[in-house]
Each structure stands twice: as C-alpha cells, then as structure tokens.
Design a protein around this motif. Sequence first.
Motif, mmCIF file in Angstrom:
data_model
loop_
_atom_site.group_PDB
_atom_site.id
_atom_site.type_symbol
_atom_site.label_atom_id
_atom_site.label_comp_id
_atom_site.label_asym_id
_atom_site.label_seq_id
_atom_site.Cartn_x
_atom_site.Cartn_y
_atom_site.Cartn_z
ATOM 1 N N TYR A 181 6.279 -2.564 -3.274
ATOM 2 C CA TYR A 181 5.376 -2.152 -2.204
ATOM 3 C C TYR A 181 5.950 -2.496 -0.821
ATOM 4 O O TYR A 181 5.681 -1.800 0.159
ATOM 5 C CB TYR A 181 4.008 -2.812 -2.377
ATOM 6 N N ALA A 249 -1.267 -0.080 -0.981
ATOM 7 C CA ALA A 249 -0.141 -0.819 -1.555
ATOM 8 C C ALA A 249 -0.022 -0.637 -3.052
ATOM 9 O O ALA A 249 0.903 -1.154 -3.670
ATOM 10 C CB ALA A 249 -0.296 -2.313 -1.236
ATOM 11 N N HIS A 256 3.042 7.162 -6.109
ATOM 12 C CA HIS A 256 1.960 6.843 -5.191
ATOM 13 C C HIS A 256 0.667 7.492 -5.631
ATOM 14 O O HIS A 256 0.625 8.646 -6.035
ATOM 15 C CB HIS A 256 2.306 7.306 -3.761
#
Length: 323
Positions: A181, A249, A256
């Motif tokens: 992250y 995050a 994602h």
Amino acid sequence: MTVWHLAAYLPLLFPIAAALAARPLAERLEPRLATWLLTASALALAALSWTALGVLAVAGVVRLPLAALVGGWSVGTVRAGDPVSAAEAVAAGLLLTAAVVAGVRMLWRRVRALAAAALEAACLPGPDRLVVIDNPAPDAYALPGIPGRIVVSTGMLDALDDADRQAMLAHERAHLACHHYAFVALTQLAATCNPLLRPAAAAVAYTIERWADERAATACGNRRQVARAIGKAALATAHTPSRKGLPGAVLGLLGHRRSPLATAGPVPRRVAALLAEPRAYSLPLNLPLLPLAAAAAVVGSSALCTFAAAHDLHLLLKLAGAG
C-alpha cells in the motif's frame, strides 16, 4: 533561450521518458525490482519537476523592484541577465501552486485512508490475522494496520477449493508483509504532482500484484495454482460490485477495489505471467544493468539540469548584488 533557461524546462519533460518506459519495465523486470525502481524514479522526477517550476517562478519574482529592494540587488542587472519572461514565471508559479495543492490533498486522503484501514482492522473481531465475514458476495482483501488483517467472505471461500484458498491467502499475506500500500500511495502522490507520471503509478499498481503473485507461488510451490485462484476469483466477482466504503489503502487478489475487476486488463496479464515459464531473475547478484542505468541517467540528468538552473540563477543574483 539560454542554456540555464533550457535547463529549467528539461526536468518538466524527463517524466515523459518514465511514462514511456513504465509498462515495459513492469513486464520485463522482476516485480520487486520493478516496483522499487518505478517508485523511486517517480518520486525523484516529481520532486525535481517541482524544483524546476520553483526556479522559474523565482526567476520572475527577482525581477520585481520590491524583491530587488528586499534582496539588495540591481533590478537592471537581473533583467538583463534573466531570460525568464513574466508570463513564464506566472505560469510556473500557477503550475507549482496547483501541484502543491493537489499533492497536499492527495497526501491527506492517503493518510486518512491508511488511518481508516488501521481502525477497521483493529475493530474486526478476534485476535487472528485472518477474519472470515458472513457474506455471500465473493470478497477478499488485506487491511494494513497494527496488526494488518486479511478479510475473506464466506462467498469467496465457497468459490475456491482448499488449494485455491491457500494461494489467495498467501497473496494477501504478501501485500501486508511487503507494505505494498505504501508503494501505491507514493506513486499516486508523484502522479498527482506531475500528471506525466500517471503511467508509472499504473505500472506500480500492476507490479505489486505481480510481486504478491510471485511470493504466493513460492509459498504454495505451484505457479499454476496461483493463476487458477486468480482466474476463479475473477470469475466469481465478475458480476459482483465492490463493496463501497472500503479504505483506499485496501489491496486484494484482483487489485485495487475501486476499479471493476482491476480494469480487467491486468488480471489476464498476471495469469499469463504465472502460466509462462518463470524468468531467471538472478537477483541480487546479477542486477539488470541496462534498466538501472537508464533510470539513473534520466533521474541524474533531471537533477543536473535542475541544479544547473538554480545555480545559474544564484550566480546572477550574486552578480546583481555585487553590482
């Protein structure tokens, strides 16, 4: 246009080279090396482009009578030796202001996302790192925190067999162990400050997944199993929208959370990379020198140009003060 005038503009253009090279580097380099190289280069080029804009803006400010009065230099000498026009200085100042504001906003959002992820991880029930939630929608992701948590829905567990589950969990553990992250956040910050670096940020979003894939393949001892787990998870979530409200995050098996099926493109590329013969990445003893040298040349040239422009402006002000 003088040499130092040109030197002040070149750092604004060097990120184009990084943008063009980002995807080839992501595909051909060992994922961990590609991630570090792209992240470091993006941050350096963004910072140098900021500095170059600052030099151009300051070159316009020093021409003002008030600035000359405060600095104690001759306005005539500065204007005679300063090639930066007022329009250029104003444009540079506006661009620098916009970049700083956008960078601060992005940094604030990322800090909030990390804080939200850590809070959510701390509030999850049980002391174990793995948390299973009762939800028929297939879902699996890693929450950074102290400690980080791996969240898996019952729907995802039902979609995978035992071997696939092990591959999925190994992938999520890699995200937490390698702090992926942070790489995403840093490259997104660089791309926000200089939009020319967006391809580098997109490439890092891909290389961290490849990095986690390779670590999962090593842990499981079966590359095809990891590829199968990714494919089955993608099929299971193809018609399931991502849950809203997840911190930015969060990282998952498919990439994602905010992009549907990780924009569909990177997933087949990752599966193909796992199914292909593993490349002989001979790290750390035999680093691929050409990409490293090219990255060093681009960043070094940008730094040299920025330093030269700032140094020449300093010499001009010194001369104007002596006069």
